[in-house]
Design an enzyme around this catalytic site. Structure first.
Site, PDB file in Angstrom:
ATOM      1  N   ASP A  32      18.372 141.254  19.033  1.00  0.00           N
ATOM      2  CA  ASP A  32      17.608 142.322  17.933  1.00  0.00           C
ATOM      3  C   ASP A  32      19.205 143.019  18.232  1.00  0.00           C
ATOM      4  O   ASP A  32      20.428 142.684  18.053  1.00  0.00           O
ATOM      5  CB  ASP A  32      17.289 143.700  18.426  1.00  0.00           C
ATOM      6  CG  ASP A  32      16.780 144.650  17.489  1.00  0.00           C
ATOM      7  OD1 ASP A  32      16.123 144.953  16.662  1.00  0.00           O
ATOM      8  OD2 ASP A  32      16.955 145.822  18.510  1.00  0.00           O
ATOM      9  N   LYS A  33      19.460 143.891  16.115  1.00  0.00           N
ATOM     10  CA  LYS A  33      20.906 144.172  16.388  1.00  0.00           C
ATOM     11  C   LYS A  33      21.125 145.822  16.279  1.00  0.00           C
ATOM     12  O   LYS A  33      21.590 145.589  17.189  1.00  0.00           O
ATOM     13  CB  LYS A  33      20.774 144.210  14.506  1.00  0.00           C
ATOM     14  CG  LYS A  33      22.333 144.562  13.908  1.00  0.00           C
ATOM     15  CD  LYS A  33      22.124 144.720  12.216  1.00  0.00           C
ATOM     16  CE  LYS A  33      21.780 146.072  12.240  1.00  0.00           C
ATOM     17  NZ  LYS A  33      22.258 147.041  12.767  1.00  0.00           N
ATOM     18  N   ASP A  36      16.236 146.278  22.680  1.00  0.00           N
ATOM     19  CA  ASP A  36      16.141 148.051  23.589  1.00  0.00           C
ATOM     20  C   ASP A  36      15.124 148.511  22.656  1.00  0.00           C
ATOM     21  O   ASP A  36      15.418 149.595  23.511  1.00  0.00           O
ATOM     22  CB  ASP A  36      18.184 148.611  22.778  1.00  0.00           C
ATOM     23  CG  ASP A  36      17.306 148.524  21.734  1.00  0.00           C
ATOM     24  OD1 ASP A  36      18.112 149.855  21.534  1.00  0.00           O
ATOM     25  OD2 ASP A  36      17.113 147.955  20.921  1.00  0.00           O
TER      26      ASP A  36
END
EC number: 7.6.2.1
Length: 1147
Positions: A407-408, A821
């Site tokens: 994920d970013k 996250d």
């Protein structure tokens, strides 16, 4: 009775309807027509066993494992037929493994029972018979009214009835459920919110109808029917009314709630369900090897049985004079005799399957997992978080990763948002020291900046403009410009779900206390960092959000307090990608304010600077900023009446409520006027670029899967090193149809083959991905596999999981790792072979559902390159070594049958058969598998290319497996034939001229074998500690000491003792000692020569690193010795000088 039994076993659930009806305070109808529903009690049961079912249930679970079941069958065969070995030889190891596992699982379950008893016995207060009654948590029933005080945990899922606040609201934290630490507001329906006392609640007559229990924490649908003065009032109930078990009451003195879900039907308990079991590549290889060895075992048994009957075809061997058959044996069925002999040989050779391998692997994984938590390099001091291991079954899989999906936001970035820029009415502004600075020229603006101090009373009338304003426009449009800026920041201050906490008060949003507070005294809490950053930015500009209640939101501008009535909140969801609020201004006008992604807001807009704002949004995205668009709509009274009615109908529906709400939201959020856009910055985490580059050097492909827009994602990919400037960037975006998508994919495939570029990068958006995955999966995957880096933007959570699934099932079957996250990353974390959760600011859902949890993305390099490398090498060697030493163990037994007419005579004593894997050879390999470091950790981390040496399960390839197996067979041949030719026919071994017997010969073979396999383990060890020395040499010493005691004493509990004084006689012969040493040297010399030639002629990168490390150690030792020598010379000269100085003083 039978129905009750079926319910207890889970075959017949107690309630079958889609909804449940709950009578508040258990006041059931008196007309006699009501059949009460059965609900479970409030006991939480996390344990698996009870005192009564522990033994049968645990045994059933353990014997579902193939190896345990196999050894059980062997043990039963030994009991049923006449076999050459005692049933103890199979029964004792099996009993040991089963007992150790049962004790471990029993202890863990005992801890769960203790935890359950503590929770179930917690004191609670329940409203019964007009008063508060103290009872235990487990005694709460569905329908009971429960009182909860400040900072207490909710013991069941409760519908809020009232609180100590006038509006019936309360604040809670759900950190124990989803990790979110922000305060969440929950509200009671108006009719019950006024019931603040037990006496008032005792008069309440109400019924709750709601859905049956489900695991979704954020979904709840129901309604409350309240009877007042013979009139029924219906109120909708949603997630905002439900207080979940495990959440904690904050900033509220007390609340009353009615229990709707209890015990194992609470949402917290329903989320206990374990994740799908993941299996590592090593475990799959181990099962393959077991099947191969099982085939070897059966083959040896068949060969032995056939050769036995071939040999006995001659009459003199079929019935020799010293072993006459009985009449029963002569007349017995030959088929049954053949089967019996086959089973007897199967029992004789069954130790080639190592039962202790399973228990050793379990211990290695369980104990080895602690090293990750103990690693200080994986500890994040700022957040006081260390790495967590949620499953130890995948440790070695960390060394096999080929694809990383990340994920970013919050994973590559800090998830700390800072307001940077905005676009208002087509003009861009930057925030500098709390002042908005226009990037473009504005009419009559000398400085081009704005200190925003204008009045926010535009909803009533436009008043004065301060002299410091830079909005010096013409009189004709000055008012309109100010109004648009006012509206923009008013939308930012009102369209959110931010909560306020103040350390000096327990109340929040109760009224007048806020008006005296300054913005610096306010502390905002938000579930989204973006919302918090925007509200704080508005406060710095001059519009301060002060607080809210259930019905009002308060904003202060230039010291003037304004209250807006909050009519409705249209909550954010991932499908709409926007949220809205409907408020009534002090003037009485009603406004809809909407906020969301530009792809969800701009298509709904019919006015405003749409094209200019779109350009500005793209420019913000190119800078790597996160963007949101703001819009509004003024509602007439007639429009609002329709909206209010349709919202009420949708929210009170018990069936298809979510679909109806989605339709109503689409109806409301239309014909918007665009106000502008915001841009916040999310900084990259420390050492993200270095980590991604290291992963690429290790041969790992990195994919970024994000929900951000295309330009933002590409900008961040370039800044973090995921894409680099020399890479050829290919794009698959904005595809409208299947045919268009297929043609674009073919063009990309041609470009990859035609372009003479080393590396390609691919960018694909969510809509194009949906088309590509629908009918063109193979073509899409071919393009992706030829790209070094792939960026997927505008991704939905399930799309992330589907992409990973496609890579997993591709022909190469690569090992995948997912990092995220947030809750939207859980699906991909669970789908990947290894899931890594980042303990960030978006809650702990990802960390809770992951296999491993770390605090920062940069820790991934140490986790893979060091821990993953070590775990894989350790367990790969453990598995190969176990099969090797069992081949060494059983092959002499097979060879011995050629010298005893396949009479099934055992070569080893039964005690040796039993203890070989349990005691004599178990500890060295266990300690090796825990402590081995074949290369220094700093070297592994500084040279990521070493990771390639272990990729694709190289250490457990068929080639390596065959090497260890052939090595085992060759050593076994040396043990057996070396002992036979050196010692078998020598009559001068003992002083009295007595020859060696059967047990002496077998003991000699066994002694050489124990020493050889133990020293072989020593040769494989690179990292020596005192523990390695203790268990390696201690195992050999223990074998000798045990054999002396076992054979030197007549033990009364042993029926026969074939080994009495055998070991003493063996060790008393000098020839035996010479034979032992010679055979051990010959066995290991071949292995040493091969290793030397391989390292010199075809060294791997790891072996080169080892040799460089050895050279460095030698040179550093030489330098240390030299410095020590120079130091001694210096001290000698200094001593001489001091002595001369002392003598001069004396003189």
């Amino acid at each position: 009775m039978w129905r009750w039994v079926r319910q207890q076993l889970g075959f017949d659930p107690p309630h079958q309807s889609d909804t449940r009806t709950i009578y508040v305070a258990n006041r059931f109808p008196q007309n006699g027509l009501y059949t009460p529903q059965k609900f479970i009690d409030n006991r939480i049961i996390s344990s698996k066993y009870t005192v009564w079912n522990f033994v049968p249930k645990n045994l059933f679970e353990q014997f579902r494992r193939v190896a345990n079941f196999y050894f059980l069958i062997i043990f039963l065969v030994q009991l049923m037929i006449d076999t050459p070995t005692s049933p103890i030889t199979s029964g004792l190891p099996l009993f040991f493994v089963i007992t150790v596992t049962a004790i471990k699982q029993g202890y863990e379950d005992w801890l769960r029972h203790n935890s359950d008893n503590e929770v179930n016995g917690a004191p609670v207060y329940v409203v019964r018979s007009g008063g508060l009654v103290k009872t235990r948590s487990k005694n709460i029933r569905v329908g009971d009214i429960v009182r909860i005080a400040k900072d207490e945990i909710f013991p069941a899922d409760l519908v809020l009835l009232s609180s100590d606040r006038l509006d019936g609201s309360c604040h809670i934290t759900t950190a124990s459920l989803d990790g979110e630490t922000n305060l969440k507001t929950h509200v009671a329906v108006p009719e019950t919110a006024v019931l603040h006392t037990v006496a008032n609640l005792d008069t309440l007559v109400a019924v709750i109808e709601c859905q049956q229990p489900e695991a979704d924490l954020y979904r709840f649908m129901g309604r409350m029917i309240i009877t007042q003065q013979m009139e029924e009032i219906v109120r909708p109930l949603g997630p905002e009314s439900l207080l979940l078990r495990g959440a904690r009451l904050k900033n509220t003195k007390e609340i009353f709630g009615v229990a709707v879900y209890t015990g194992m039907e609470t949402k917290m308990a329903l989320n206990y369900k374990s994740k799908s079991q993941k299996r590592s590549a090593v475990e799959k290889s181990m099962n393959t090897f077991l099947i191969i060895y099982l085939i070897i075992l059966i083959s040896e048994a068949i060969i032995s049985t056939i050769l036995k009957y071939t040999w006995q075809a001659e009459e003199k061997w079929d019935e020799p004079w010293y072993n006459q058959k009985t009449e029963h044996q002569r007349n017995s069925s030959k088929i049954l005799k053949f089967i019996s002999d086959f089973l007897a040989f199967l029992v004789l050779y069954n130790f080639i399957i190592p039962i202790s391998l399973y228990v050793t692997v379990e211990m290695q994984k369980f104990l080895g997992s602690f090293f990750i938590g103990w690693d200080l390099d994986l500890y994040h001091e700022e957040s006081d978080q260390k790495a967590q291991v949620n499953t130890s079954d995948l440790n070695e899989e960390l060394g096999q990763v080929e694809y990383v999906f990340t994920d970013k936001t919050g994973t590559l970035t800090e998830n700390e948002m800072h307001f940077r820029e905005c676009s208002i009415n087509g003009i861009k502004y930057q925030e500098i020291n709390g002042r908005l600075v226009s990037e473009g020229p504005t009419p009559d603006s000398s400085e081009g900046n704005l200190t925003y101090l204008s009045s926010l009373s535009h909803l009533n009338n436009i008043s004065h403009l301060t002299s410091s304003s830079s909005f010096r426009t013409g009189p004709e449009n000055e008012t309109e410009l100010i109004k648009e800026h006012d509206l923009f920041f008013k939308a930012v201050s009102l369209c959110h779900t931010v909560q306020i906490s103040n350390v000096q008060t327990d109340g929040i949003g109760d009224g007048p206390w806020q008006s005296s507070l300054t913005p610096s005294q306010l502390e905002y809490y938000a579930s989204s960092p973006d919302e918090k950053a925007l509200v704080e930015a508005a406060a710095r500009i001059g519009i301060v959000f002060i607080g809210n209640t259930e019905e009002t939101m308060e904003v202060k501008t230039l010291g003037k307090l304004e209250r807006y009535k909050l009519l409705h909140i249209l909550e954010f969801d991932s499908d709409r990608r926007r949220m809205s609020v409907i408020v009534q201004a002090p003037s009485g006008e009603k406004f809809l304010f909407a906020k969301g992604a530009e792809s969800s807001i701009l298509p709904k807009c019919i006015g405003g600077e749409i094209e200019k704002t779109r350009i500005h949004v793209d420019e913000f995205a190119l800078k790597g900023l996160r963007t949101l668009c703001m819009a509004y709509r003024q509602l007439t009274s007639k429009e609002y009446e329709v909206i209010d009615r349709r919202l009420f109908e949708a929210r009170t529906a018990l069936q298809q409520r979510e679909e109806k709400l989605a339709n109503v939201f689409q109806f409301i959020e239309k014909d918007l006027i665009l106000l502008g856009a915001t841009a916040v910055e999310d900084r990259l985490q420390d050492k993200v670029r270095e980590t991604i580059e290291a992963l690429r050097m290790a041969g790992i492909k990195v994919w970024v899967l994000t929900g951000d827009k295309h330009e933002t994602a590409v900008s961040v990919s370039l800044s973090c090193g995921h894409f680099h400037r020399t890479m050829n960037i290919l794009e698959l975006i904005n595809q409208k149809s299947d045919s268009e998508c297929a043609e674009q994919l073919r063009q990309l495939a041609r470009r990859i083959t035609e372009d003479h570029v080393i590396q390609h990068g691919l960018v694909v958006d969510g809509t194009s991905l949906s088309l590509a995955l629908r009918e063109h999966e193979k073509l899409f995957m071919d393009v992706c596999r030829n790209c070094s880096a792939v960026l997927c933007c505008r991704m939905a959570p399930l799309q992330k999981a589907k992409v990973i699934r496609l890579i997993k099932i591709s022909p190469e079957k690569p090992i995948t790792l997912a990092v995220g996250d947030g809750a939207n990353d859980v699906s991909m974390i669970q789908e990947a072979h290894v899931g890594i959760g980042i303990m960030g600011k978006e809650g702990r859902q990802a960390a809770r559902n992951s296999d491993y949890a770390i605090a920062r993305f940069k820790f991934l390099s140490k986790l893979l390159f060091v821990h993953g490398h070590f775990y894989y090498i350790r367990i790969a060697t453990l598995v190969q070594y176990f099969f090797y030493k069992n081949v060494c163990f059983i092959t002499p037994q097979f060879l011995y049958q050629f010298y005893c007419l396949f009479s099934q005579q055992t070569l080893y004593d039964s005690v040796y058969l039993t203890l070989y894997n349990i005691c004599f050879t178990s500890l060295p390999i266990l300690i090796y598998s825990l402590l081995e470091q074949h290369v220094d950790p700093h070297v592994l981390q500084s040279k990521p290319t070493l990771y390639r040496d272990i990729s694709k399960n190289r250490q457990l390839s068929i080639k390596t497996f065959l090497y260890w197996t052939i090595l085992g067979f060759s050593h076994a041949f040396i043990f057996f034939f070396g002992s036979y030719f050196l010692m078998g026919k020598d009559i001068s071994l003992l002083g009295n001229g007595q020859m060696f017997g059967n047990w002496t010969f077998g003991t000699l073979v066994f002694t050489v074998m124990v020493i050889t396999v133990t020293v072989k383990m020593a040769l494989e060890t690179h990292f020596w500690t005192w523990i390695n020395h203790l268990v390696t040499w201690g195992s050999i010493i223990f074998y000798f000491v045990f054999s002396l005691f076992y054979g030197g004493i007549l033990w009364p509990f042993l029926g026969s003792q074939n080994m009495y004084f055998v070991f003493f006689q063996l060790l008393s012969s000098g020839s035996a000692w010479f034979a032992i040493i010679l055979m051990v040297v010959i066995c290991l010399l071949l292995d040493i020569v091969k290793k030397v030639f391989d390292r010199q002629l075809h060294p791997t990168n790891t072996e080169k690193a080892q040799m460089e490390e050895d050279k460095g150690s030698v040179s550093s030792a030489y330098e240390f010795a030299e410095s020590k020598h120079r130091g001694e010379d210096s001290r000698h000269l200094l001593a001489e000088a001091c002595s001369q100085q002392d003598s001069s003083y004396a003189y």
